[in-house]
Design a protein around this motif. Structure first.
Motif, PDB file in Angstrom:
ATOM      1  N   LEU A 166       0.832  -1.205   0.000  1.00 35.36           N
ATOM      2  CA  LEU A 166       0.000   0.000   0.000  1.00 35.36           C
ATOM      3  C   LEU A 166       0.863   1.250   0.000  1.00 35.36           C
ATOM      4  N   ALA A 167       1.882   1.262   0.872  1.00 34.90           N
ATOM      5  CA  ALA A 167       2.768   2.426   0.965  1.00 34.90           C
ATOM      6  C   ALA A 167       3.476   2.686  -0.361  1.00 34.90           C
ATOM      7  N   ARG A 168       3.931   1.628  -1.008  1.00 37.60           N
ATOM      8  CA  ARG A 168       4.643   1.798  -2.279  1.00 37.60           C
ATOM      9  C   ARG A 168       3.708   2.318  -3.366  1.00 37.60           C
ATOM     10  N   ARG A 169       2.452   1.827  -3.379  1.00 40.63           N
ATOM     11  CA  ARG A 169       1.494   2.322  -4.374  1.00 40.63           C
ATOM     12  C   ARG A 169       1.214   3.808  -4.174  1.00 40.63           C
ATOM     13  N   GLU A 170       1.218   4.240  -2.918  1.00 38.35           N
ATOM     14  CA  GLU A 170       0.953   5.650  -2.617  1.00 38.35           C
ATOM     15  C   GLU A 170       2.193   6.526  -2.789  1.00 38.35           C
ATOM     16  N   GLY A 171       3.353   5.887  -3.000  1.00 39.21           N
ATOM     17  CA  GLY A 171       4.587   6.651  -3.143  1.00 39.21           C
ATOM     18  C   GLY A 171       5.218   7.041  -1.824  1.00 39.21           C
ATOM     19  N   TRP A 172       4.871   6.304  -0.749  1.00 40.38           N
ATOM     20  CA  TRP A 172       5.424   6.593   0.569  1.00 40.38           C
ATOM     21  C   TRP A 172       6.646   5.718   0.829  1.00 40.38           C
ATOM     22  N   SER A 173       7.575   6.256   1.608  1.00 41.95           N
ATOM     23  CA  SER A 173       8.743   5.480   2.019  1.00 41.95           C
ATOM     24  C   SER A 173       8.359   4.599   3.205  1.00 41.95           C
ATOM     25  N   VAL A 174       8.767   3.339   3.187  1.00 40.50           N
ATOM     26  CA  VAL A 174       8.411   2.420   4.265  1.00 40.50           C
ATOM     27  C   VAL A 174       9.635   1.617   4.665  1.00 40.50           C
ATOM     28  N   ARG A 175       9.758   1.326   5.964  1.00 34.64           N
ATOM     29  CA  ARG A 175      10.896   0.559   6.467  1.00 34.64           C
ATOM     30  C   ARG A 175      10.468  -0.226   7.705  1.00 34.64           C
ATOM     31  N   VAL A 194       7.559   1.564   9.739  1.00 32.53           N
ATOM     32  CA  VAL A 194       7.463   3.008   9.806  1.00 32.53           C
ATOM     33  C   VAL A 194       7.242   3.525   8.393  1.00 32.53           C
ATOM     34  N   VAL A 195       6.196   4.326   8.225  1.00 33.06           N
ATOM     35  CA  VAL A 195       5.917   4.967   6.944  1.00 33.06           C
ATOM     36  C   VAL A 195       6.314   6.428   7.082  1.00 33.06           C
ATOM     37  N   ASP A 196       7.291   6.867   6.292  1.00 36.59           N
ATOM     38  CA  ASP A 196       7.828   8.223   6.400  1.00 36.59           C
ATOM     39  C   ASP A 196       7.161   9.165   5.407  1.00 36.59           C
ATOM     40  N   GLY A 197       7.053  10.442   5.810  1.00 42.87           N
ATOM     41  CA  GLY A 197       6.586  11.477   4.894  1.00 42.87           C
ATOM     42  C   GLY A 197       5.080  11.565   4.766  1.00 42.87           C
ATOM     43  N   VAL A 198       4.342  10.986   5.697  1.00 39.95           N
ATOM     44  CA  VAL A 198       2.885  10.997   5.623  1.00 39.95           C
ATOM     45  C   VAL A 198       2.323  10.928   7.036  1.00 39.95           C
ATOM     46  N   THR A 199       1.150  11.505   7.241  1.00 37.60           N
ATOM     47  CA  THR A 199       0.547  11.488   8.569  1.00 37.60           C
ATOM     48  C   THR A 199      -0.103  10.139   8.855  1.00 37.60           C
ATOM     49  N   ALA A 200      -0.296   9.867  10.145  1.00 36.46           N
ATOM     50  CA  ALA A 200      -0.968   8.635  10.547  1.00 36.46           C
ATOM     51  C   ALA A 200      -2.395   8.603  10.008  1.00 36.46           C
ATOM     52  N   GLY A 201      -3.058   9.764   9.966  1.00 34.39           N
ATOM     53  CA  GLY A 201      -4.415   9.822   9.440  1.00 34.39           C
ATOM     54  C   GLY A 201      -4.502   9.387   7.994  1.00 34.39           C
ATOM     55  N   ALA A 202      -3.519   9.815   7.181  1.00 34.84           N
ATOM     56  CA  ALA A 202      -3.519   9.434   5.767  1.00 34.84           C
ATOM     57  C   ALA A 202      -3.283   7.937   5.601  1.00 34.84           C
ATOM     58  N   VAL A 203      -2.399   7.385   6.438  1.00 40.17           N
ATOM     59  CA  VAL A 203      -2.148   5.946   6.380  1.00 40.17           C
ATOM     60  C   VAL A 203      -3.414   5.184   6.760  1.00 40.17           C
ATOM     61  N   GLY A 204      -4.091   5.613   7.825  1.00 43.51           N
ATOM     62  CA  GLY A 204      -5.315   4.948   8.262  1.00 43.51           C
ATOM     63  C   GLY A 204      -6.416   5.010   7.212  1.00 43.51           C
ATOM     64  N   ALA A 205      -6.547   6.179   6.563  1.00 47.56           N
ATOM     65  CA  ALA A 205      -7.578   6.318   5.540  1.00 47.56           C
ATOM     66  C   ALA A 205      -7.311   5.397   4.350  1.00 47.56           C
ATOM     67  N   ALA A 206      -6.044   5.325   3.930  1.00 46.04           N
ATOM     68  CA  ALA A 206      -5.691   4.471   2.791  1.00 46.04           C
ATOM     69  C   ALA A 206      -5.882   2.999   3.139  1.00 46.04           C
ATOM     70  N   ALA A 207      -5.538   2.612   4.372  1.00 46.96           N
ATOM     71  CA  ALA A 207      -5.706   1.219   4.790  1.00 46.96           C
ATOM     72  C   ALA A 207      -7.186   0.847   4.836  1.00 46.96           C
ATOM     73  N   HIS A 208      -8.022   1.744   5.349  1.00 48.62           N
ATOM     74  CA  HIS A 208      -9.463   1.494   5.396  1.00 48.62           C
ATOM     75  C   HIS A 208     -10.026   1.341   3.984  1.00 48.62           C
ATOM     76  N   ARG A 209      -9.591   2.231   3.099  1.00 45.94           N
ATOM     77  CA  ARG A 209     -10.070   2.175   1.712  1.00 45.94           C
ATOM     78  C   ARG A 209      -9.741   0.844   1.041  1.00 45.94           C
ATOM     79  N   ASP A 210      -8.507   0.343   1.298  1.00 47.97           N
ATOM     80  CA  ASP A 210      -8.052  -0.879   0.622  1.00 47.97           C
ATOM     81  C   ASP A 210      -8.312  -2.146   1.441  1.00 47.97           C
TER      82      ASP A 210
END
Length: 314
Positions: free
Chosen positions: A246-255, A262-278
């Motif tokens: 999911l992070a890679r599809r959104e263009g987020w850095s993940v480690r 840890v997903v870098d460069g994005v808020t927790a809210g954005a991560v939660g919204a994308a996870a709920h959507r998918d």
């Protein structure tokens, strides 16, 4: 200092194209920056970055291979009484162990026109009045740091240059030094303080200059450095691979980190919204922002300015 005129008209400090080589080693590499009056500037970089070598060239103690330094409109040594223009403390080891603290100041006082009263005044300022009659060889590292600062202040200089001044100071001593330097800058004076740890000076400085391997990687206000901090989120999921995809599809850095990601460069809210959507299941989602120390470590690890091309300055 807002609303009041500075009490002291201080010169700026500047280096331009400064380079210093020792045989095959390039300790300082085409370094350019300026230190403004009325502010405390942190000169930062890891051990061995070239900070002390730069300060020694600024103070005429070492000759540049190329480039120049100046205090105001001329090099340090070209001032009629340079120690009355720049007070400097580059190390806490240049003391005769058999002299007392007061005796040490009395040796240097005639060079800057200071009298005995000034020596006693400064010993009180740096908290060494009770130790004035003790031999410096009996001083702790922190006490020698304080004595070095008193020596730098003998001539009441408009500029102050200190190399790693918090070494040997306890937390109370660091707070005392911070107050002293902030007051010095509030009078309109120029303050340059080197350190290899941003955390030790971040509550003291207004501006930062960061070097790595002798090269400038960042110069800005402390606020602009803080603006480089990025949001992030810590995620724990039973389907970690799905979170990473999911992070890679959104263009987020993940480690990977501890039990999760840890997903870098994005808020927790954005991560939660994308996870709920998918439809990606999350068991833990925690905001995780970078702080100033993280930014500093990223700068020194990469050797590149995070805000622009290498060596970009404000």
């Amino acid at each position: 200092m807002a609303g009041t005129a500075p009490a002291v008209a201080a010169p700026s400090l500047a280096v331009a194209g400064l380079t210093k080589t020792f045989g095959p080693v390039r300790a300082v590499d085409d370094l350019t920056f300026e230190v403004r009056p009325g502010a405390v500037t942190g000169f930062l970089g890891p051990n061995g970055a070239g900070k002390t070598t730069t300060l020694r060239m600024l103070l005429g103690l070492a000759t540049p291979t190329s480039g120049s330094t100046r205090v105001g409109d001329r090099p340090y040594a070209a001032h009629p009484q340079p120690a009355r223009v720049v007070g400097a403390a580059l190390e806490a080891t240049g003391f005769h162990p058999g002299r007392t603290g007061l005796g040490h100041l009395q040796v240097y006082a005639p060079q800057v026109g200071a009298d005995l009263d000034r020596c006693h005044e400064l010993l009180e300022t740096v908290g060494l009045t009770a130790a004035a009659g003790r031999r410096v060889g009996q001083y702790s590292m922190g006490m020698r740091q304080r004595l070095g600062l008193a020596t730098a202040l003998l001539g009441d200089p408009p500029c102050l240059v200190l190399d790693e001044p918090t070494n040997g100071l306890d937390p109370e001593g660091i707070r005392w030094l911070r107050t002293l330097l902030r007051g010095f800058a509030a009078e309109g004076r120029t303050v340059l303080v080197s350190s290899h740890l941003l955390g030790e000076v971040q509550n003291t400085v207004d501006d930062v200059v960061v070097i790595v391997r002798g090269r400038l990687v960042h110069a800005s206000s402390l606020a602009d450095l803080a603006a480089l901090a990025e949001p992030g989120a810590y995620v724990v999921s039973p389907t970690a691979d799905a979170v990473a995809d999911l992070a890679r599809r959104e263009g987020w850095s993940v480690r990977a980190h501890e039990r999760g990601l840890v997903v870098d460069g994005v808020t927790a809210g954005a991560v939660g919204a994308a996870a709920h959507r998918d439809g990606v299941e999350l068991h833990e989602l925690t905001p995780r922002g970078t702080d100033l120390e993280d930014v500093f470590l990223r700068l020194t690890a990469s050797g590149h300015d995070l805000a622009g091309p290498p060596g970009a300055a404000r």
